[in-house]
Scaffold this active site. Structure first.
Site, PDB file in Angstrom:
ATOM      1  N   ASN A   1       0.897  -1.390   0.130  1.00  0.00           N
ATOM      2  CA  ASN A   1      -0.003  -0.005   0.070  1.00  0.00           C
ATOM      3  C   ASN A   1       0.925   1.191   0.109  1.00  0.00           C
ATOM      4  O   ASN A   1       1.505   1.703   0.991  1.00  0.00           O
ATOM      5  CB  ASN A   1      -0.948  -0.204   1.499  1.00  0.00           C
ATOM      6  CG  ASN A   1      -1.762   1.232   1.437  1.00  0.00           C
ATOM      7  OD1 ASN A   1      -1.804   2.005   0.651  1.00  0.00           O
ATOM      8  ND2 ASN A   1      -2.869   0.995   2.234  1.00  0.00           N
TER       9      ASN A   1
ATOM     10  N   ARG B   1      -2.729  -1.847  -3.363  1.00  0.00           N
ATOM     11  CA  ARG B   1      -3.465  -0.892  -3.601  1.00  0.00           C
ATOM     12  C   ARG B   1      -3.210   0.097  -4.889  1.00  0.00           C
ATOM     13  O   ARG B   1      -2.100   0.642  -4.600  1.00  0.00           O
ATOM     14  CB  ARG B   1      -3.775   0.146  -2.385  1.00  0.00           C
ATOM     15  CG  ARG B   1      -4.591   1.065  -2.403  1.00  0.00           C
ATOM     16  CD  ARG B   1      -4.544   1.938  -0.758  1.00  0.00           C
ATOM     17  NE  ARG B   1      -5.172   3.135  -1.242  1.00  0.00           N
ATOM     18  CZ  ARG B   1      -4.473   4.326  -0.749  1.00  0.00           C
ATOM     19  NH1 ARG B   1      -3.496   4.214  -0.280  1.00  0.00           N
ATOM     20  NH2 ARG B   1      -5.166   5.361  -1.082  1.00  0.00           N
TER      21      ARG B   1
ATOM     22  N   HIS C   1     -10.356   6.692  -1.917  1.00  0.00           N
ATOM     23  CA  HIS C   1     -10.461   5.933  -0.504  1.00  0.00           C
ATOM     24  C   HIS C   1     -11.520   5.095  -0.739  1.00  0.00           C
ATOM     25  O   HIS C   1     -11.980   4.583   0.393  1.00  0.00           O
ATOM     26  CB  HIS C   1     -10.885   6.816   0.714  1.00  0.00           C
ATOM     27  CG  HIS C   1      -9.694   8.098   1.084  1.00  0.00           C
ATOM     28  ND1 HIS C   1     -10.167   9.147   1.299  1.00  0.00           N
ATOM     29  CD2 HIS C   1      -8.566   8.072   1.152  1.00  0.00           C
ATOM     30  CE1 HIS C   1      -8.991   9.754   1.601  1.00  0.00           C
ATOM     31  NE2 HIS C   1      -7.926   9.047   1.488  1.00  0.00           N
TER      32      HIS C   1
ATOM     33  N   HIS D   1     -13.769   9.341   6.192  1.00  0.00           N
ATOM     34  CA  HIS D   1     -12.477   8.833   5.989  1.00  0.00           C
ATOM     35  C   HIS D   1     -11.672  10.056   6.307  1.00  0.00           C
ATOM     36  O   HIS D   1     -11.646  10.657   5.573  1.00  0.00           O
ATOM     37  CB  HIS D   1     -12.122   8.077   4.587  1.00  0.00           C
ATOM     38  CG  HIS D   1     -10.803   7.665   4.620  1.00  0.00           C
ATOM     39  ND1 HIS D   1     -10.578   6.428   4.432  1.00  0.00           N
ATOM     40  CD2 HIS D   1      -9.713   8.355   4.891  1.00  0.00           C
ATOM     41  CE1 HIS D   1      -9.306   6.117   4.784  1.00  0.00           C
ATOM     42  NE2 HIS D   1      -8.468   7.251   4.839  1.00  0.00           N
TER      43      HIS D   1
ATOM     44  N   GLY E   1      -5.406  12.308   4.249  1.00  0.00           N
ATOM     45  CA  GLY E   1      -6.450  12.596   3.217  1.00  0.00           C
ATOM     46  C   GLY E   1      -7.843  12.502   3.661  1.00  0.00           C
ATOM     47  O   GLY E   1      -7.903  11.648   4.619  1.00  0.00           O
TER      48      GLY E   1
ATOM     49  N   ARG F   1      -3.758  19.381   2.711  1.00  0.00           N
ATOM     50  CA  ARG F   1      -4.321  19.774   1.582  1.00  0.00           C
ATOM     51  C   ARG F   1      -5.595  20.646   1.873  1.00  0.00           C
ATOM     52  O   ARG F   1      -6.248  20.602   2.785  1.00  0.00           O
ATOM     53  CB  ARG F   1      -4.884  18.636   0.809  1.00  0.00           C
ATOM     54  CG  ARG F   1      -3.982  17.700   0.144  1.00  0.00           C
ATOM     55  CD  ARG F   1      -4.398  16.332  -0.380  1.00  0.00           C
ATOM     56  NE  ARG F   1      -3.744  15.285   0.095  1.00  0.00           N
ATOM     57  CZ  ARG F   1      -4.283  13.909   0.130  1.00  0.00           C
ATOM     58  NH1 ARG F   1      -5.545  13.833  -0.551  1.00  0.00           N
ATOM     59  NH2 ARG F   1      -3.751  13.100   0.607  1.00  0.00           N
TER      60      ARG F   1
ATOM     61  N   ASN G   1      -9.804   8.452  16.408  1.00  0.00           N
ATOM     62  CA  ASN G   1      -9.157   8.806  17.693  1.00  0.00           C
ATOM     63  C   ASN G   1      -9.412  10.035  17.993  1.00  0.00           C
ATOM     64  O   ASN G   1      -9.273  10.264  19.282  1.00  0.00           O
ATOM     65  CB  ASN G   1      -7.574   8.778  17.273  1.00  0.00           C
ATOM     66  CG  ASN G   1      -6.898   7.290  17.047  1.00  0.00           C
ATOM     67  OD1 ASN G   1      -7.143   6.469  17.927  1.00  0.00           O
ATOM     68  ND2 ASN G   1      -6.319   7.451  16.086  1.00  0.00           N
TER      69      ASN G   1
ATOM     70  N   GLU H   1      -7.848  -1.136   4.971  1.00  0.00           N
ATOM     71  CA  GLU H   1      -7.550  -1.234   3.564  1.00  0.00           C
ATOM     72  C   GLU H   1      -6.764  -2.619   3.021  1.00  0.00           C
ATOM     73  O   GLU H   1      -7.092  -3.136   2.212  1.00  0.00           O
ATOM     74  CB  GLU H   1      -6.924  -0.137   2.987  1.00  0.00           C
ATOM     75  CG  GLU H   1      -7.691   1.229   2.937  1.00  0.00           C
ATOM     76  CD  GLU H   1      -6.808   2.478   2.769  1.00  0.00           C
ATOM     77  OE1 GLU H   1      -5.686   2.400   3.223  1.00  0.00           O
ATOM     78  OE2 GLU H   1      -7.386   3.489   2.023  1.00  0.00           O
TER      79      GLU H   1
HETATM   80  P1  ADP Z   1      -3.192   7.973   6.404  1.00  0.00           P
HETATM   81  O1  ADP Z   1      -4.202   8.756   5.589  1.00  0.00           O
HETATM   82  O2  ADP Z   1      -1.795   8.493   5.964  1.00  0.00           O
HETATM   83  O3  ADP Z   1      -3.271   6.472   6.563  1.00  0.00           O
HETATM   84  P2  ADP Z   1      -4.083   7.777   9.230  1.00  0.00           P
HETATM   85  O4  ADP Z   1      -5.126   7.277   8.921  1.00  0.00           O
HETATM   86  O5  ADP Z   1      -2.840   7.327   9.673  1.00  0.00           O
HETATM   87  O6  ADP Z   1      -3.215   8.500   7.678  1.00  0.00           O
HETATM   88  O7  ADP Z   1      -4.393   9.554   9.799  1.00  0.00           O
HETATM   89  C1  ADP Z   1      -3.444  10.446  10.259  1.00  0.00           C
HETATM   90  C2  ADP Z   1      -4.179  11.437  11.159  1.00  0.00           C
HETATM   91  O8  ADP Z   1      -4.749  10.795  12.165  1.00  0.00           O
HETATM   92  C3  ADP Z   1      -3.203  12.498  11.622  1.00  0.00           C
HETATM   93  O9  ADP Z   1      -3.860  13.685  11.486  1.00  0.00           O
HETATM   94  C4  ADP Z   1      -2.901  12.103  12.917  1.00  0.00           C
HETATM   95  O10 ADP Z   1      -2.718  13.170  13.819  1.00  0.00           O
HETATM   96  C5  ADP Z   1      -4.253  11.442  13.360  1.00  0.00           C
HETATM   97  N1  ADP Z   1      -4.342  10.800  14.758  1.00  0.00           N
HETATM   98  C6  ADP Z   1      -3.800   9.649  14.842  1.00  0.00           C
HETATM   99  N2  ADP Z   1      -4.028   9.500  16.210  1.00  0.00           N
HETATM  100  C7  ADP Z   1      -4.694  10.376  16.567  1.00  0.00           C
HETATM  101  C8  ADP Z   1      -5.062  10.736  18.072  1.00  0.00           C
HETATM  102  N3  ADP Z   1      -4.992   9.904  18.931  1.00  0.00           N
HETATM  103  N4  ADP Z   1      -5.947  11.954  18.209  1.00  0.00           N
HETATM  104  C9  ADP Z   1      -6.316  12.687  17.255  1.00  0.00           C
HETATM  105  N5  ADP Z   1      -5.629  12.519  15.852  1.00  0.00           N
HETATM  106  C10 ADP Z   1      -4.852  11.422  15.626  1.00  0.00           C
END
Ligand code: ADP
Length: 428
Positions: free
Chosen positions: A24, A115, A203, A231, A235, A264, A358, A407
């Site tokens: 991925n 992916r 996505h 999502h 992104g 972005r 999160n 994914e």
């Molecule tokens: P990607 O799109 O690259 O797969 P992710 O799904 O891992 O990225 O998401 C990354 C985002 O998630 C970042 O903005 C990160 O700060 C946020 N994030 C991760 N853990 C937490 C948390 N505990 N609280 C708030 N935001 C979080």
């Protein structure tokens, strides 16, 4: 040389146990997992035997590699290179060597799933990668320059390492390929549409998974549900899903449209771009850099596109971080509103991706705006960010769920399914 038929009914064991490697590729990351699937597909996502992540964002020219096995063994390394194929080959070596070894040799891998971000209008299903598929991925790179070339590098690197193993592409655009024309065509000249300038959406692998997982967790028929999947990772995009199909989505011709994101901008008045081109002597590359890398949470806060850092700065009283957060919520809500209108109602709202899974504060702020629908968030549950669970009260008119993005697992499942339906053929 003639054609050799490679059947994917593996080994001579009683049970067909498959090992599936998934790649991925992100614009500045590369993830990979090794799954094992036995005779039957499990109801719940399986944990990988081995997972690796390469991150190029921390230090210029340095690849940070982290590898983890299901036994808990962890390896962390740094490599001084931007060369993706070199890093992939190094990363995959940890499957067969050292303390993170989980297989004796590459030959133990039955299929590799990739992916692929842009499949255009032609690729709507998981597809065995043949030369013409690689040509199409390359051709579509003009629409997804940050992703498709990286996907192709991953395919070529794994084909070199595992020349006899079938490879499958799973496309991120596929789920949105049936969006009705009224939502897919841009209101520019009709010739744009004829040239392929249309909404593709991205996505899709995760939006589709979230729709199916919601139906499973709520014990409902997917065809009966109107869903909005949010999502929210680096992104961010929304999908409006009816009858199990994507009928609208916020990302468009490129992954730049729609919601405000980490770095972005999401949608901005196109007149701003004309103004900048005319009055500030900008060129396409500079605009690309600003809109993709220096906007969103990062552009507004002046700090970072990482929501964790934005939250910690808000706690220190940083006003611009607060504005960035408030704008992010506003952008999310106005777009949920748009998806809601497309659907004409809502049964469940799903939060997924790093922020969606999160950030309890973000979910609470967004859900508050939809209380008029009878949506009642259970604040205690929401505060705990439970994985794959509902976070609304029992009398809520709209269900809200948190779903872990999966994914890689979806790609592994698609490879498994394809192996049951198809004889993988390869030239030899
Ligand atoms: P990607 O799109 O690259 O797969 P992710 O799904 O891992 O990225 O998401 C990354 C985002 O998630 C970042 O903005 C990160 O700060 C946020 N994030 C991760 N853990 C937490 C948390 N505990 N609280 C708030 N935001 C979080």
């Amino acid at each position: 040389m003639g054609k050799t038929r490679l059947r994917l009914v593996i080994g001579s064991g009683v049970k067909a146990r498959m090992k599936i490697l998934v790649l991925n590729a992100g614009s500045s990351s590369q993830k990979s997992c090794l799954y094992q699937i036995d005779e039957e597909l499990p109801d719940n996502p399986a944990s990988p035997l081995w997972e690796a992540k390469v991150d190029w964002t921390q230090h210029q020219g340095m690849a940070e590699i982290k590898v983890k096995t299901s036994e808990g063994t962890v390896l962390e390394e740094e490599l001084q290179t931007n060369n993706r194929p070199e890093v992939i080959s190094h990363m995959l070596d940890t499957l067969t060597q050292g303390k993170t070894q989980v297989i004796d040799e590459y030959a133990a891998i039955n299929v590799v799933g990739h992916r692929v971000v842009h499949g255009g209008q032609g690729y709507r299903e998981p597809t065995v990668i043949k030369p013409e598929v690689k040509d199409a991925i390359l051709r579509l790179a003009i629409f997804a320059p940050a992703h498709n070339p990286a996907n192709l590098e991953g395919i070529e690197a794994t084909q070199q390492l595992l020349p006899n193993v079938p490879q499958v592409a799973v496309f991120d655009t596929a789920f949105h390929s049936q969006i009705p024309l009224r939502a897919a065509v841009y209101p520019g000249p009709y010739e744009w549409f004829e040239q392929g300038i249309r909404r593709y959406g991205f996505h899709g692998i995760n939006h589709q998974y979230c729709a199916q997982r919601t139906a499973q967790l709520l014990n409902k028929d997917l065809a009966s549900l109107r869903l909005i999947t949010c999502h929210l990772g680096n992104g961010c995009s929304l999908a409006a899903i009816q009858d199990g199909k994507s009928i609208d989505t916020t990302m468009g011709f490129t992954p730049l449209e729609g919601l405000m994101m980490g770095t972005r901008s999401g949608s901005v008045d196109p007149g701003i771009l004309i103004y900048l081109l005319r009055e500030q002597e900008m060129d396409a590359d500079k605009l690309d850099q600003i809109l993709n890398r220096a906007s969103g949470l990062k552009g507004i806060s002046g700090l970072s596109g990482d929501m964790r850092q934005i939250k910690s700065e808000i706690d220190q009283g940083n006003q611009r971080a607060q504005l960035a957060f408030d704008m992010f919520v506003h952008s999310l809500c106005r777009n949920i509103g748009a998806m809601l209108a497309t659907l004409g109602g809502l049964d469940a709202l799903i939060f997924t991706g790093g922020i969606g899974e999160n950030s309890a504060a973000l979910r609470a702020a967004a859900c508050k705006q939809f209380e008029f629908l009878g949506l009642k968030l259970d604040l205690d549950k929401n505060a705990q960010s439970p994985v794959d669970q509902e976070i609304t009260t029992s009398d809520s008119a709209v269900r809200v769920l948190i779903l872990q993005a999966q994914e890689d697992w979806v790609i592994a499942k698609e490879c498994w399914k394809l192996s049951r339906e198809t004889d993988f053929r390869q030239s030899s």
